[in-house]
Design an enzyme around this catalytic site. Structure first.
Site, PDB file in Angstrom:
ATOM      1  N   HIS A  61       0.845  -1.198   0.000  1.00 23.31           N
ATOM      2  CA  HIS A  61       0.000   0.000   0.000  1.00 23.31           C
ATOM      3  C   HIS A  61       0.872   1.236   0.000  1.00 23.31           C
ATOM      4  O   HIS A  61       1.576   1.521   0.975  1.00 23.31           O
ATOM      5  CB  HIS A  61      -0.926   0.014   1.217  1.00 23.31           C
ATOM      6  CG  HIS A  61      -1.960   1.106   1.146  1.00 23.31           C
ATOM      7  ND1 HIS A  61      -2.957   1.121   0.204  1.00 23.31           N
ATOM      8  CD2 HIS A  61      -2.142   2.224   1.893  1.00 23.31           C
ATOM      9  CE1 HIS A  61      -3.724   2.193   0.375  1.00 23.31           C
ATOM     10  NE2 HIS A  61      -3.247   2.885   1.394  1.00 23.31           N
ATOM     11  N   HIS A 269      -5.956  -1.170   6.255  1.00 25.64           N
ATOM     12  CA  HIS A 269      -6.092  -0.706   7.641  1.00 25.64           C
ATOM     13  C   HIS A 269      -7.003  -1.627   8.456  1.00 25.64           C
ATOM     14  O   HIS A 269      -6.567  -2.191   9.446  1.00 25.64           O
ATOM     15  CB  HIS A 269      -6.568   0.746   7.732  1.00 25.64           C
ATOM     16  CG  HIS A 269      -5.716   1.716   7.003  1.00 25.64           C
ATOM     17  ND1 HIS A 269      -4.372   1.863   7.272  1.00 25.64           N
ATOM     18  CD2 HIS A 269      -6.002   2.573   5.988  1.00 25.64           C
ATOM     19  CE1 HIS A 269      -3.862   2.784   6.467  1.00 25.64           C
ATOM     20  NE2 HIS A 269      -4.836   3.216   5.677  1.00 25.64           N
ATOM     21  N   ASP A 320       2.248   3.083   3.066  1.00 23.40           N
ATOM     22  CA  ASP A 320       1.139   4.040   2.982  1.00 23.40           C
ATOM     23  C   ASP A 320       1.604   5.468   2.749  1.00 23.40           C
ATOM     24  O   ASP A 320       1.981   5.833   1.640  1.00 23.40           O
ATOM     25  CB  ASP A 320       0.282   3.907   4.234  1.00 23.40           C
ATOM     26  CG  ASP A 320      -1.056   4.636   4.134  1.00 23.40           C
ATOM     27  OD1 ASP A 320      -1.335   5.215   3.077  1.00 23.40           O
ATOM     28  OD2 ASP A 320      -1.823   4.622   5.114  1.00 23.40           O
TER      29      ASP A 320
END
Length: 447
Positions: A61, A269, A320
């Site tokens: 991610h 998440h 992220d």
């Protein structure tokens, strides 16, 4: 094509244990051929990799442009939502050329950290104000070419981002993210083509950003193409509350009701979940991508990763927002965060955490032929030093524990993708000065 070559690995992590003296042949198409153990010295002509060699790491991610926010969003205090305002401002300055330059530098930083494959959750599609570029996929193409220039693989997760929140029109910052409808998104995304180093997947930004009656359009697009589908899920309690108010159900339940969950889907998440949510995700084999360094940076909370995995949700890891780019830290934080939450130790073995950072991460990105040191797998691997101030001392049989609980990205000495050195002796072979490339591309966004 890659010329046939042999690497000699001083020590290699083979998924369950560390094996000393491994000879690894790379075939002409960039895959692992023969893998021979009990080879005490390098064969003639072999390239020698001193230290511990692991399968290449998978960063499942990424938002590449968030790298421009590092440190600047640490000034003073704030919330996830004030952080988001800084993010929107950075996104407004991106062009195809500036995004290529920034992403090339960011992906080179990933290669230096041992990452051989990135899942780019891409939603900056259009020009500021929302007008399409002459090539409607100019921004996505810039990311694909940036990965090639940095020598790593990419799964471009082209993201549907249509609404400011549960039916609200996009705000001015979000106009360049939106295609208007999921059908228009599908038409544009359908023009993207995979390459040897690049796969094309899909993403639903979140249940607040894609209206419920359009979720199935994105899910069906991915399912028909047998590509990965990712979605930000229950990152914030405010999102859960708004979803309950709008639809009378949790985000996970909403996704389940519209056919989004499944073994090719990964929730990113998965932080604030009910017991039913966890059961829905596990029973459908929907994956979970945890991003611990971002989740702690944004004060998101710690998700129920152990229970998710027990229920059947495979775990992967991502950096992220790139508060740091270090998959060893992500793996370590997954365990250590859970220790703080539960006040008990040993939720995962080091082998299990490395599997999340390698094999299961690649699988979440559609690369089921990567993340293992075995014949037939892609010849993507990385070597960490066992003689740095962080890693020196432990017996080499504890190499997995050393990698997860002591090493950092700074300990990466070599990264090989498709049998070719991308990082050699700690230096990137394609981007000569990665720090300068980062500084220059980030400064250009502030000009």
């Amino acid at each position: 094509m890659t010329a046939h070559k042999t690497y000699w690995l001083e020590h290699a992590w083979l998924g369950t244990h560390v094996e000393p003296g491994v000879a690894l042949d790379v075939t002409a198409d960039g895959r692992i051929g023969a893998l021979r153990t009990e080879v005490p010295a390098p064969p003639p002509g072999a390239e020698v990799l001193r230290g511990l060699t692991l399968p290449g790491l998978a960063n499942a991610h990424s938002h590449a442009f968030h790298r421009a926010l590092r440190s600047t969003v640490q000034v003073g205090s704030g919330t996830f939502w004030t952080w988001r305002d800084f993010m929107y401002k950075a996104a407004q300055h991106l062009t195809p050329d500036s995004y290529f330059a920034l992403a090339r530098a960011v992906y080179a930083e990933m290669a230096l950290a041992g990452i051989t494959n990135v899942g780019e959750f891409h939603y900056v599609h259009h020009a500021p104000g929302g007008a399409p570029y002459a090539d409607p996929n100019a921004m996505g193409e810039a990311l694909i070419e940036a990965a090639a220039a940095a020598g790593i693989r990419i799964t471009l997760l082209d993201t549907a981002y249509l609404s400011a929140g549960f039916g609200q029109a996009p705000d001015p910052h979000q106009l360049r993210f939106s295609d208007g409808t999921a059908d228009a998104w599908a038409e544009r995304a359908g023009a993207l083509r995979p390459r040897e180093h690049a796969l094309i997947g899909a993403a639903i930004h979140s249940v607040r950003a894609v209206p419920a009656d359009q979720l199935a359009t994105v899910a069906d697009w991915a399912r028909e193409r047998r590509t990965p589908l990712h979605v930000h899920l229950s990152e914030q309690t405010a999102e859960n509350e708004a979803c309950l108010a709008a639809h009378g159900r949790t985000p996970t339940r909403l996704l389940a009701d519209h056919g989004v969950l499944g073994p090719d889907t990964t929730g990113v998440h998965n932080t604030h979940l009910t017991g039913e949510d966890i059961t829905l995700l596990g029973a459908s084999a929907t994956g979970t991508c945890m991003c611990p360094t971002t989740e702690r940076d944004l004060a998101d909370g710690t998700g129920p990763a152990p229970r998710l995995q027990r229920e059947g949700s495979p775990l992967s890891l991502g950096s992220d927002s790139h508060a740091v780019i270090d998959l060893f830290e992500e793996a370590r934080a997954l365990e250590l965060n859970e220790r703080l939450r539960s006040r008990t130790r040993g939720h995962w073995t080091a082998n299990a955490l490395l599997t999340a950072a390698t094999e299961d991460g690649h699988a979440a990105l559609g690369r089921t032929d990567a993340g293992r040191l075995e014949p037939g797998a892609l010849a993507d691997f990385t070597t960490i030093a066992l003689d740095s101030v962080r890693t020196a001392g432990p017996p080499t049989r504890f190499g997995a524990e050393t990698a997860v609980f002591a090493a950092t990205a700074a300990d990466v000495r070599h990264t090989v993708v498709g049998g070719r050195h991308v990082v050699r002796d700690g230096a990137h072979t394609l981007v000569p000065d990665v720090p300068s490339a980062l500084s220059e591309s980030i400064a250009a966004l502030r000009a």
